[in-house]
Motif scaffolding. Sequence first.
Motif, PDB file in Angstrom:
ATOM      1  N   SER A 144       0.812  -1.217   0.000  1.00 10.92           N
ATOM      2  CA  SER A 144       0.000   0.000   0.000  1.00 10.92           C
ATOM      3  C   SER A 144       0.847   1.270   0.000  1.00 10.92           C
ATOM      4  O   SER A 144       0.310   2.367   0.113  1.00 10.92           O
ATOM      5  N   VAL A 145       2.172   1.129  -0.078  1.00 10.30           N
ATOM      6  CA  VAL A 145       3.052   2.289  -0.026  1.00 10.30           C
ATOM      7  C   VAL A 145       3.855   2.367  -1.321  1.00 10.30           C
ATOM      8  O   VAL A 145       4.686   1.502  -1.592  1.00 10.30           O
ATOM      9  N   SER A 146       3.624   3.396  -2.114  1.00  4.49           N
ATOM     10  CA  SER A 146       4.367   3.593  -3.356  1.00  4.49           C
ATOM     11  C   SER A 146       4.669   5.082  -3.523  1.00  4.49           C
ATOM     12  O   SER A 146       3.985   5.937  -2.948  1.00  4.49           O
ATOM     13  N   PHE A 147       5.687   5.363  -4.303  1.00  3.19           N
ATOM     14  CA  PHE A 147       6.121   6.741  -4.517  1.00  3.19           C
ATOM     15  C   PHE A 147       6.515   6.900  -5.977  1.00  3.19           C
ATOM     16  O   PHE A 147       7.257   6.080  -6.515  1.00  3.19           O
ATOM     17  N   SER A 148       6.014   7.963  -6.618  1.00  2.00           N
ATOM     18  CA  SER A 148       6.313   8.221  -8.024  1.00  2.00           C
ATOM     19  C   SER A 148       6.894   9.618  -8.170  1.00  2.00           C
ATOM     20  O   SER A 148       6.469  10.558  -7.486  1.00  2.00           O
ATOM     21  N   LEU A 149       7.854   9.738  -9.072  1.00  2.78           N
ATOM     22  CA  LEU A 149       8.479  11.030  -9.357  1.00  2.78           C
ATOM     23  C   LEU A 149       8.793  11.085 -10.847  1.00  2.78           C
ATOM     24  O   LEU A 149       9.308  10.117 -11.411  1.00  2.78           O
ATOM     25  N   SER A 150       8.468  12.210 -11.477  1.00  2.42           N
ATOM     26  CA  SER A 150       8.756  12.359 -12.903  1.00  2.42           C
ATOM     27  C   SER A 150       8.968  13.826 -13.223  1.00  2.42           C
ATOM     28  O   SER A 150       8.445  14.709 -12.534  1.00  2.42           O
ATOM     29  N   GLY A 151       9.754  14.081 -14.265  1.00  2.00           N
ATOM     30  CA  GLY A 151      10.014  15.458 -14.679  1.00  2.00           C
ATOM     31  C   GLY A 151      10.980  15.478 -15.842  1.00  2.00           C
ATOM     32  O   GLY A 151      11.486  14.442 -16.288  1.00  2.00           O
ATOM     33  N   SER A 152      11.261  16.662 -16.332  1.00  3.64           N
ATOM     34  CA  SER A 152      12.197  16.821 -17.444  1.00  3.64           C
ATOM     35  C   SER A 152      12.991  18.100 -17.240  1.00  3.64           C
ATOM     36  O   SER A 152      12.558  19.020 -16.529  1.00  3.64           O
ATOM     37  N   ILE A 153      14.146  18.155 -17.860  1.00  2.00           N
ATOM     38  CA  ILE A 153      15.022  19.314 -17.751  1.00  2.00           C
ATOM     39  C   ILE A 153      15.722  19.509 -19.085  1.00  2.00           C
ATOM     40  O   ILE A 153      16.109  18.536 -19.738  1.00  2.00           O
TER      41      ILE A 153
END
Length: 319
Positions: free
Chosen positions: A234-243
Motif C-alpha cells: 500500500s506504499v508507493s512513490f512516483s516522481l517524474s520530470g524533465s530538464i
Amino acid sequence: MQVGRLRMQAAEEGGRERERVKERETKRRDILFVRAGEHSEKHQRRIGVRVAMEAAMDLMRRMPPTQVDTALSSLLLLLPQYSSELLSRVDQPLQVAWDAECLKHYLLCDYNRDGDSYRSPWSCKYFPSLEDGAQPSDQLRKLEVEANEIFAIYRDQYYEGGISSVYLWEPEIGGGFAACFLIKKDGQGRRGLLQHGLWDAIHVLEVGEEDEGLAHYRLTSTVMLSFTTKDAPSVSFSLSGSITREMQADLSVAEGHLTNMGRMIEEMEGKLRNGLDQVYFGKTKEVVFTLREPLGSLTATSATGQSLQQVVMDDILRK
C-alpha cells in the motif's frame, strides 16, 4: 466672346483635373487603408500564433513525461493548425522499434522520421519501407555509423545497458551538419525498491562549417525521468520530470567532430544529472523530511515520538 469661351473651357478643364486628382487621392487612401488592414490582420495572426504556442509550450513544460503523449494529442486536436510546430518543439518520450534486417533495436524521433516511416541507423533503411525517404550523404553516413558504434560503448559504460541511436543530416539552410544522440534506459524492477524507472536523453547538436580549423557547436539537451518505488503493498512513490539545457562552443576540429561532440555530451549529462539531483530529489527529500507522521504510526521509537520525548524532558529539566 472668344476669350470668354476659352476661360470657360479652361475652368471646366481645371475642374475635371481637380476631380481626377481627388479621385486618385481617394483611391490611394483606400488602397493604403486596405493594406493597413491586411497588415493589421497579419500582425494579429502572428500575435495569435505566438500566444497560442507560448501557452501550449508552458502547459507541456508542466506535464510529467508519462503524460506527454496524452497532453500532446489533446493539443493537436485543439490546435490542428499548429500541429507541425507542436510536433517539432515538444520532446516526447522515446519509442523503440526493431530493425528486421540488422536484428537490432533503434529509437524513434522526429529526426529520423519521413512521413509515417522511420530510418534505422543500423541498416539505413526505413520501416515501414519507403522508397524515396531522406538519406544522409555518403560522408555523413560514414560518420553516422562510427558515431553509433562509439555511442553504444558510451551507453554501456555510463548506463550499463539500454538502447541508443545516432542520426546525422544536412540542414536545409546553411552549411555544416546536425546530429541527434538518443539514449533510453528502462530500469524496471532491477534494483532495490525500484518498481519502474525510465530515463530518456535527447541531445541535438548543430555543427557549423569549419573556419580556420575551428567549428561552432551548439548543443541542446533534454532529459526526461520518471520512476516508481514500492516499499509495501500500500506504499508507493512516483516522481517524474524533465530538464532542458543548452551550451555552445567553438572547438578545434583537429581531433575530429565525434571527439568534440562526445565531450560536450558527456559534460552536459553530468550537469543534467546534478540538476535533477538538486531540483527533483533534493526538493523531494526536503518536503518528505518535514512531513508529520500519522497519529496511528506515532510510537516511542519513531522519529516524531523521540522528538516529542526530548521536548518533554527538556521542559521537565527546566522546571
